[in-house]
Design an enzyme around this catalytic site. Structure first.
Site, PDB file in Angstrom:
ATOM      1  N   LYS A  34     172.256  46.374  95.929  1.00 60.05           N
ATOM      2  CA  LYS A  34     171.084  46.322  96.630  1.00 60.05           C
ATOM      3  C   LYS A  34     170.096  46.063  95.679  1.00 60.05           C
ATOM      4  CE  LYS A  34     170.022  51.101  95.836  1.00 60.05           C
ATOM      5  NZ  LYS A  34     168.579  51.504  96.246  1.00 60.05           N
ATOM      6  N   ARG A 125     163.701  61.462 103.718  1.00 59.15           N
ATOM      7  CA  ARG A 125     163.633  60.644 103.453  1.00 59.15           C
ATOM      8  C   ARG A 125     163.988  59.687 105.255  1.00 59.15           C
ATOM      9  NH1 ARG A 125     164.885  57.775  98.305  1.00 59.15           N
ATOM     10  NH2 ARG A 125     166.896  57.213  99.302  1.00 59.15           N
ATOM     11  N   TYR A 246     145.937  40.089  72.079  1.00 58.52           N
ATOM     12  CA  TYR A 246     145.103  40.383  72.867  1.00 58.52           C
ATOM     13  C   TYR A 246     144.411  41.766  72.370  1.00 58.52           C
ATOM     14  CZ  TYR A 246     146.408  37.038  77.049  1.00 58.52           C
ATOM     15  OH  TYR A 246     146.325  35.968  77.106  1.00 58.52           O
ATOM     16  N   MET A 294     151.653  38.117  79.138  1.00 57.55           N
ATOM     17  CA  MET A 294     152.000  37.996  80.118  1.00 57.55           C
ATOM     18  C   MET A 294     153.565  36.767  79.469  1.00 57.55           C
ATOM     19  SD  MET A 294     151.734  35.307  83.532  1.00 57.55           S
ATOM     20  CE  MET A 294     150.388  36.257  83.736  1.00 57.55           C
TER      21      MET A 294
END
Ligand SMILES: Cc1ncc(COP(=O)(O)O)c(C=O)c1O
Length: 353
Positions: A34, A125, A246, A294
């Protein structure tokens, strides 16, 4: 030069599966692929897992099952997650087995679908907590019944008490329904608890060579399958007082060389690694310094600059040094699963046989 690459060793996945299959035998191995094979790429991983002896493939969603079938994968596929009516149709089209725990859901199913009934023994769950209700679902499934299952909440934790509680609840229930395929164990339970293996084990994290116990995969003979590599795109001298990134989180205290590596949180290199990770640059372990942005990170190369273009390894092994997904997870206060699942689609995956 590729900017960033997740290199996946399919041979390692095959060998990890062979190892898990041998540990679990005579139980069968369901390879859990998955979330795009925990970030490794579901289809190539599924093929490698089958080559390594996985008899079943496990996914969370109908769409994931459909992707595997569309790529030509044969064999049993189990969709382990909840299904909306629209998703149920997709799962059936993919000829996948599905999980059920409510009578009304099962009675509405077509006759050809294979159903695994889930008892919630403590995960809290999916599944029903009530063994009687689970047994009514078994009856309602009739010829569609293909399995009995549960899922453990604490198999990776040091204290086995709750694992054993869940196991006992499950054992009491399955005793009512002999002759059906039974499965419960994730990777951690497979490795630590023989009584949890039943007829099939559902292993995810371990097939990728990551450690379900968040320590060293080598403890269980598992080989990490994924490397995350980039390169040093720029190298510059930083004089005392000069900064990188930054917020000027890194300010050179002495003369040093700073390398810029063009990966960042847009690739899944999480911002939480700001000032908090190592990178292998040309076989050398150096520190990530300054803010993860990023598209770039910066590393302190000290007195020894490297050539532009030098390889930079964020996850992997070079020259006796290694950085595991487990190491990054520990730095981030998370688990190895999230580290590889988080490698973004912007990073191409390359497969080695
Ligand atoms: C129902 C179920 N079974 C098995 C697994 C595989 O777990 P692991 O990756 O810890 O082996 C998962 C994954 O979380 C799961 O949700």
């Amino acid at each position: 030069m590729v900017r960033a690459l997740a290199r996946v060793d399919l041979g390692a996945i095959e060998r990890n599966c062979a190892r898990l299959a041998a540990v679990a035998a005579p139980a069968r191995l369901c390879a859990v692929v998955k979330a795009d094979g925990y970030g490794h790429g579901a289809v190539p991983v599924a093929r490698a897992a089958q080559a390594g002896g996985a008899a079943w493939l496990g996914v969370a969603t109908a769409g994931e099952a459909f992707e595997l079938r569309s790529a030509g994968l044969e064999g049993r596929i189990l969709v382990m997650g909840a299904l909306s009516p629209a998703e149920l149709a997709v799962a059936l089209e993919a000829r996948a087995d599905i999980v059920a725990w409510r009578e009304d859901f099962v009675t509405g199913l077509p006759p050809e679908v294979a159903v695994h009934v889930k008892l919630d023994t403590g995960m809290g769950r999916l599944g029903t907590r009530d063994p009687d209700e689970a047994s009514r679902v078994v009856e309602a499934a009739g010829d569609r019944l293909a399995g009995l299952m549960t899922h453990f909440a604490t198999a990776d934790e040091d204290d086995p008490a709750f694992l054993h509680e869940q196991l006992e609840r499950f054992q009491r229930w399955i005793a009512r329904h002999p002759g059906v395929l039974v499965h419960a164990a994730n990777s951690a339970a497979t490795l630590r608890e023989p009584a949890a293996r039943f007829g099939m084990v559902r292993c995810g994290i371990a097939i990728y060579g990551m450690d379900p116990f968040h320590r060293d995969p080598a403890d269980h003979g598992l080989e990490p399958a994924l490397e995350l590599v980039s390169y040093v795109a720029e190298v510059k001298r930083a004089r005392p007082g000069e900064s990188a990134g930054y917020g000027r989180r890194f300010v050179a205290e002495r003369e040093t060389w700073v390398g810029t590596i063009p990966v960042g949180y847009g690739d899944g290199v999480r911002r939480g690694l700001t000032d908090n990770a190592d990178v292998l640059v040309g076989d050398r372990r150096v520190q990530l310094v300054g803010t993860v942005s990023m598209d770039n990170i910066t590393v302190d190369l000290g007195d020894e600059p490297v050539e532009r273009g030098t390889e930079a390894v964020l996850i992997g092994t070079r020259g006796g040094e290694r950085i595991l997904a487990e190491d990054l997870a520990a730095r981030l206060g998370t688990i190895n699963y999230e580290v590889t699942c988080g490698i973004s689609p912007r990073v191409p995956r390359e497969y080695e046989p």
